[in-house]
Scaffold this active site. Structure first.
Site, mmCIF file in Angstrom:
data_model
loop_
_atom_site.group_PDB
_atom_site.id
_atom_site.type_symbol
_atom_site.label_atom_id
_atom_site.label_comp_id
_atom_site.label_asym_id
_atom_site.label_seq_id
_atom_site.Cartn_x
_atom_site.Cartn_y
_atom_site.Cartn_z
ATOM 1 N N ASP A 1 0.836 -1.192 0.000
ATOM 2 C CA ASP A 1 0.000 0.000 0.000
ATOM 3 C C ASP A 1 0.881 1.256 0.000
ATOM 4 O O ASP A 1 1.778 1.385 -0.828
ATOM 5 C CB ASP A 1 -0.955 -0.056 1.205
ATOM 6 N N TYR B 1 -3.243 11.315 2.276
ATOM 7 C CA TYR B 1 -3.733 11.175 0.901
ATOM 8 C C TYR B 1 -3.854 12.540 0.229
ATOM 9 O O TYR B 1 -3.519 12.696 -0.950
ATOM 10 C CB TYR B 1 -5.086 10.465 0.897
ATOM 11 N N HIS C 1 -4.716 -7.692 0.938
ATOM 12 C CA HIS C 1 -4.050 -6.403 1.106
ATOM 13 C C HIS C 1 -3.234 -6.309 2.393
ATOM 14 O O HIS C 1 -2.402 -5.417 2.532
ATOM 15 C CB HIS C 1 -5.116 -5.302 1.105
#
Length: 387
Positions: A180, A307, A361
């Site tokens: 990630d 982000y 993930h």
């Protein structure tokens, strides 16, 4: 140019459950939303969330959890006045390989509780002693016990983590690995410091610069692009929100433990190899350990801002940029999307590529044995390349 001053010290009693009475009260006063479907069709299911909240408030053993989490090798590094938290598992062999191991969102060092000892002591887990690692697991700026930035674009994980490994821990070279966001940081480290980064091991790839797209896409690459677009449509709402208006949702998530859990646990359910039952893969206490870190440190908002800042402040790749250091691409079948080897080779010096048989993930928790085996295989390959 003077290198940043790095001060490292142990960090005892990192986890302090001072917040428990307030947490229990907030959970007890939750005003639950209605729902029209009892499964996960519309999002987080109450039939999963309610028992999780009950356990968090009344079943979770806080004393045992504090002892277990505080027994981990916690450290803090002050780099030019900014503090980051990291774990440091020393390898058992005489010359372990330094490994910078980085998680993403919405994870934490808890994800590596099973994997890190396997990497530091290979013989105890069926590996060879000379494939041990010194494992360094830092928290990203604004995540967990790392300091929360107080102004936009204040610090960069790439520079902080490199200074931690070189100026702080005195490693001349190291391997960078991650999933990630961690995979993105590993990629940027390889671009910025190829003289120090011996290799990178990643489970997500960065796209090459837009104008570096020749030769034309293969059929497999074109299918990958379609899958990325489909994933963005089906699953990418959180990413768009956090890259555009993270503060709007942060108030609610920072105030409500049920809201925080719903936002985070949904990702563990949809992004993993858990199938229909979340707790088959992720023990309830592991999920709560992870929630506790975000709740106790009040870092859900600052983690979401990561982000926004990546979208608005990160320096874009330049035409001709290419990761020259040896790269291992480790794909997991239930991860967000699986990048084909041909696509990865457009931007990386791929020396090892694998698609594992199981996992998603959060592979360090889902399939730690497979993850450790792939990392050891990459270390063996790197040694072969240097001969």
């Amino acid at each position: 140019m003077t290198s940043p001053i790095v001060k490292i010290s142990p960090w005892a009693n990192t986890f302090d459950p001072f917040f428990v009475p307030d947490l229990r009260q907030r959970i007890g006063l939750t005003r639950w939303s209605d729902e029209v479907a009892s499964d996960w069709t519309y999002g987080t299911a109450q039939q999963t969330l309610r028992p999780l909240m009950t356990h968090w408030a009344n079943g979770y053993d806080w004393k045992k959890a504090s002892q277990r989490l505080n027994a981990l090798p916690h450290f803090r590094a002050e780099i030019n006045g900014y503090v980051i938290h990291f774990l440091h598992f020393k390898g058992k062999s005489t010359a372990p390989q330094p490994l910078l191991l980085m998680n993403g969102w919405p994870s934490s060092f808890v994800e590596y509780e099973k994997l890190a000892p396997m990497l530091a002591g290979a013989m105890a887990y069926g590996g060879l002693a000379d494939l041990d690692f010194d494992v360094v697991i830092p928290a990203l700026p604004g995540f967990g016990y790392s300091e929360r930035p107080t102004k936009p674009n204040q610090v960069q994980a790439v520079e902080l983590f490199h200074r931690l490994m070189t100026d702080g821990l005195n490693y001349q070279s190291y391997i960078a690995a991650g999933t990630d966001i961690g995979a993105g940081v590993a990629t940027r480290l390889a671009l910025a410091y190829p003289q120090s980064v011996r290799g990178i091991h990643i489970s997500a790839v960065v796209d090459p610069p837009l104008n570096d797209m020749s030769p034309i896409l293969t059929a497999e690459e074109a299918a990958y692009q379609r899958n990325v677009k489909k994933w963005s449509t089906d699953e990418g709402a959180y990413l768009h929100l956090q890259a555009t208006r993270p503060q709007t949702a942060a108030y609610a998530l920072n105030d409500s433990p049920v809201g925080l859990a719903s936002w985070i646990v949904e990702k563990f359910r949809y992004w993993s190899d858990a199938g229909s039952e979340l707790f088959d893969v992720f023990p309830v206490d592991m999920l709560i350990d992870n929630l506790n870190i975000y709740w106790a440190t009040q870092t859900i908002g600052s983690s979401m801002r990561y982000y926004f800042e990546s979208s608005h402040f990160r320096v874009p790749l330049k035409p001709g940029d290419h990761v020259s250091v040896p790269t291992a691409i480790c794909m997991w079948p239930r991860d967000l999307v699986i990048a084909p080897q041909a696509w990865a080779r457009r931007f990386y010096n791929v020396q090892q590529y694998s698609v594992q048989s199981r996992g998603g993930h959060f592979p360090a928790w889902e399939q730690p044995e497979l993850y450790a085996t792939d990392l050891r295989a990459f270390l063996f390959r790197l040694r072969s390349l240097s001969q």
